[in-house]
Design an enzyme around this catalytic site. Structure first.
Site, PDB file in Angstrom:
ATOM      1  N   ASP A  30      41.401  -3.258 -26.880  1.00 20.21           N
ATOM      2  CA  ASP A  30      41.078  -2.885 -25.497  1.00 20.21           C
ATOM      3  C   ASP A  30      39.570  -2.706 -25.371  1.00 20.21           C
ATOM      4  O   ASP A  30      38.917  -2.118 -26.233  1.00 20.21           O
ATOM      5  CB  ASP A  30      41.808  -1.592 -25.109  1.00 20.21           C
ATOM      6  CG  ASP A  30      41.813  -1.372 -23.613  1.00 20.21           C
ATOM      7  OD1 ASP A  30      42.896  -1.481 -22.994  1.00 20.21           O
ATOM      8  OD2 ASP A  30      40.737  -1.095 -23.041  1.00 20.21           O
ATOM      9  N   ILE A  31      39.013  -3.212 -24.281  1.00 21.57           N
ATOM     10  CA  ILE A  31      37.556  -3.180 -24.085  1.00 21.57           C
ATOM     11  C   ILE A  31      37.047  -1.759 -23.822  1.00 21.57           C
ATOM     12  O   ILE A  31      35.872  -1.466 -24.027  1.00 21.57           O
ATOM     13  CB  ILE A  31      37.171  -4.149 -22.925  1.00 21.57           C
ATOM     14  CG1 ILE A  31      35.739  -4.604 -23.036  1.00 21.57           C
ATOM     15  CG2 ILE A  31      37.448  -3.513 -21.559  1.00 21.57           C
ATOM     16  CD1 ILE A  31      35.398  -5.782 -22.137  1.00 21.57           C
ATOM     17  N   ASN A  87      52.239   0.084 -18.412  1.00 18.35           N
ATOM     18  CA  ASN A  87      52.088   0.501 -17.020  1.00 18.35           C
ATOM     19  C   ASN A  87      52.615  -0.609 -16.115  1.00 18.35           C
ATOM     20  O   ASN A  87      52.320  -1.790 -16.349  1.00 18.35           O
ATOM     21  CB  ASN A  87      50.617   0.779 -16.702  1.00 18.35           C
ATOM     22  CG  ASN A  87      50.053   1.922 -17.538  1.00 18.35           C
ATOM     23  OD1 ASN A  87      50.730   2.927 -17.753  1.00 18.35           O
ATOM     24  ND2 ASN A  87      48.829   1.770 -18.011  1.00 18.35           N
ATOM     25  N   GLY A  93      50.041   2.714 -12.692  1.00 19.50           N
ATOM     26  CA  GLY A  93      48.670   2.658 -13.191  1.00 19.50           C
ATOM     27  C   GLY A  93      48.280   1.315 -13.772  1.00 19.50           C
ATOM     28  O   GLY A  93      47.329   1.223 -14.544  1.00 19.50           O
ATOM     29  N   GLN A  94      48.992   0.255 -13.379  1.00 24.19           N
ATOM     30  CA  GLN A  94      48.678  -1.076 -13.913  1.00 24.19           C
ATOM     31  C   GLN A  94      47.457  -1.653 -13.210  1.00 24.19           C
ATOM     32  O   GLN A  94      47.429  -1.747 -11.978  1.00 24.19           O
ATOM     33  CB  GLN A  94      49.878  -2.018 -13.732  1.00 24.19           C
ATOM     34  CG  GLN A  94      49.636  -3.402 -14.333  1.00 24.19           C
ATOM     35  CD  GLN A  94      50.867  -4.306 -14.244  1.00 24.19           C
ATOM     36  OE1 GLN A  94      51.881  -3.949 -13.624  1.00 24.19           O
ATOM     37  NE2 GLN A  94      50.778  -5.470 -14.849  1.00 24.19           N
ATOM     38  N   HIS A 100      51.293  -6.176 -20.474  1.00 23.89           N
ATOM     39  CA  HIS A 100      50.649  -5.812 -21.741  1.00 23.89           C
ATOM     40  C   HIS A 100      51.204  -4.495 -22.254  1.00 23.89           C
ATOM     41  O   HIS A 100      51.452  -3.566 -21.492  1.00 23.89           O
ATOM     42  CB  HIS A 100      49.131  -5.747 -21.608  1.00 23.89           C
ATOM     43  CG  HIS A 100      48.635  -4.973 -20.420  1.00 23.89           C
ATOM     44  ND1 HIS A 100      48.668  -5.492 -19.152  1.00 23.89           N
ATOM     45  CD2 HIS A 100      48.110  -3.731 -20.298  1.00 23.89           C
ATOM     46  CE1 HIS A 100      48.175  -4.599 -18.301  1.00 23.89           C
ATOM     47  NE2 HIS A 100      47.840  -3.507 -18.974  1.00 23.89           N
ATOM     48  N   LEU A 101      51.374  -4.465 -23.550  1.00 25.11           N
ATOM     49  CA  LEU A 101      51.801  -3.255 -24.256  1.00 25.11           C
ATOM     50  C   LEU A 101      50.557  -2.619 -24.866  1.00 25.11           C
ATOM     51  O   LEU A 101      49.835  -3.269 -25.632  1.00 25.11           O
ATOM     52  CB  LEU A 101      52.798  -3.644 -25.357  1.00 25.11           C
ATOM     53  CG  LEU A 101      53.193  -2.578 -26.376  1.00 25.11           C
ATOM     54  CD1 LEU A 101      53.970  -1.450 -25.722  1.00 25.11           C
ATOM     55  CD2 LEU A 101      54.026  -3.203 -27.494  1.00 25.11           C
ATOM     56  N   HIS A 102      50.293  -1.360 -24.508  1.00 21.49           N
ATOM     57  CA  HIS A 102      49.192  -0.629 -25.142  1.00 21.49           C
ATOM     58  C   HIS A 102      49.718  -0.016 -26.443  1.00 21.49           C
ATOM     59  O   HIS A 102      50.720   0.716 -26.424  1.00 21.49           O
ATOM     60  CB  HIS A 102      48.717   0.531 -24.263  1.00 21.49           C
ATOM     61  CG  HIS A 102      48.127   0.154 -22.936  1.00 21.49           C
ATOM     62  ND1 HIS A 102      46.766   0.151 -22.697  1.00 21.49           N
ATOM     63  CD2 HIS A 102      48.702  -0.216 -21.770  1.00 21.49           C
ATOM     64  CE1 HIS A 102      46.532  -0.195 -21.438  1.00 21.49           C
ATOM     65  NE2 HIS A 102      47.698  -0.417 -20.848  1.00 21.49           N
TER      66      HIS A 102
HETATM   67  P1  AMP Z   1      46.516  -1.271 -17.425  1.00 20.58           P
HETATM   68  O1  AMP Z   1      45.827  -0.176 -16.652  1.00 20.58           O
HETATM   69  O2  AMP Z   1      47.791  -0.832 -18.072  1.00 20.58           O
HETATM   70  O3  AMP Z   1      46.690  -2.511 -16.570  1.00 20.58           O
HETATM   71  O4  AMP Z   1      45.556  -1.631 -18.611  1.00 20.58           O
HETATM   72  C1  AMP Z   1      44.596  -2.632 -18.547  1.00 20.58           C
HETATM   73  C2  AMP Z   1      43.745  -2.481 -19.762  1.00 20.58           C
HETATM   74  O5  AMP Z   1      43.003  -3.665 -19.953  1.00 20.58           O
HETATM   75  C3  AMP Z   1      42.740  -1.329 -19.691  1.00 20.58           C
HETATM   76  O6  AMP Z   1      42.973  -0.410 -20.763  1.00 20.58           O
HETATM   77  C4  AMP Z   1      41.389  -2.028 -19.809  1.00 20.58           C
HETATM   78  O7  AMP Z   1      40.446  -1.276 -20.545  1.00 20.58           O
HETATM   79  C5  AMP Z   1      41.769  -3.318 -20.517  1.00 20.58           C
HETATM   80  N1  AMP Z   1      40.871  -4.438 -20.290  1.00 20.58           N
HETATM   81  C6  AMP Z   1      40.371  -4.876 -19.113  1.00 20.58           C
HETATM   82  N2  AMP Z   1      39.607  -5.973 -19.298  1.00 20.58           N
HETATM   83  C7  AMP Z   1      39.631  -6.234 -20.628  1.00 20.58           C
HETATM   84  C8  AMP Z   1      39.038  -7.231 -21.457  1.00 20.58           C
HETATM   85  N3  AMP Z   1      38.243  -8.201 -20.943  1.00 20.58           N
HETATM   86  N4  AMP Z   1      39.256  -7.200 -22.778  1.00 20.58           N
HETATM   87  C9  AMP Z   1      40.034  -6.233 -23.307  1.00 20.58           C
HETATM   88  N5  AMP Z   1      40.639  -5.273 -22.583  1.00 20.58           N
HETATM   89  C10 AMP Z   1      40.438  -5.270 -21.257  1.00 20.58           C
END
Ligand code: AMP
Length: 114
Positions: A30-31, A87, A93-94, A100-102
């Site tokens: 995650d960035i 999410n 909170g998406q 995506h799975l965190h």
């Molecule tokens: P969500 O809020 O569940 O949709 O999570 C989206 C996630 O994507 C967040 O934790 C962001 O930090 C992550 N994210 C957004 N852009 C990037 C990227 N370019 N590379 C890696 N992670 C990202």
């Protein structure tokens, strides 16, 4: 999906720190990490969210889980545990509309989540 951020990562059109990949899934850091380990595991097929699961593609959820298990073993997270988060939608909170799975670990998590 042409304009999907995570589809662009799959196609290597934008950079990411990729940690695992197979035919069906990709995992990358995650960035903006919320824990010492914060990895996103995504299906390569574009699914917008959990709402897009169907009889035909639900096996992707298992594939995501298996990839997470492999990563958590590799990173030594299993002894202390970790958290999975998915999410869905605005109230969930998406922020990125590609399922995506965190995988979060490396510290003690609190409950309930915000
Ligand atoms: P969500 O809020 O569940 O949709 O999570 C989206 C996630 O994507 C967040 O934790 C962001 O930090 C992550 N994210 C957004 N852009 C990037 C990227 N370019 N590379 C890696 N992670 C990202």
């Amino acid at each position: 999906m042409k304009d999907c951020l995570f589809c662009k990562i799959i196609r290597r059109e934008i950079p990411a720190k990729i940690v695992d990949e197979n035919e069906s899934c990709l995992a990358f850091k995650d960035i903006d990490p919320k824990a010492p380990v914060h990895i996103l595991i995504i299906p390569k097929e574009h699914l917008g969210s959990t709402l897009d699961f169907s009889d035909e593609n639900i096996s992707l959820l298992a594939e995501m889980g298996l990839m997470s298990n492999s990563i958590s073993r590799e990173l030594g997270l299993n002894a202390g545990g970790y958290r999975w988060v998915i999410n869905t939608g605005k109230d969930g909170g998406q922020a990125v509309d590609h399922l995506h799975l965190h995988l979060l670990g490396g510290r003690k998590m609190t409950w309930p989540p915000g």
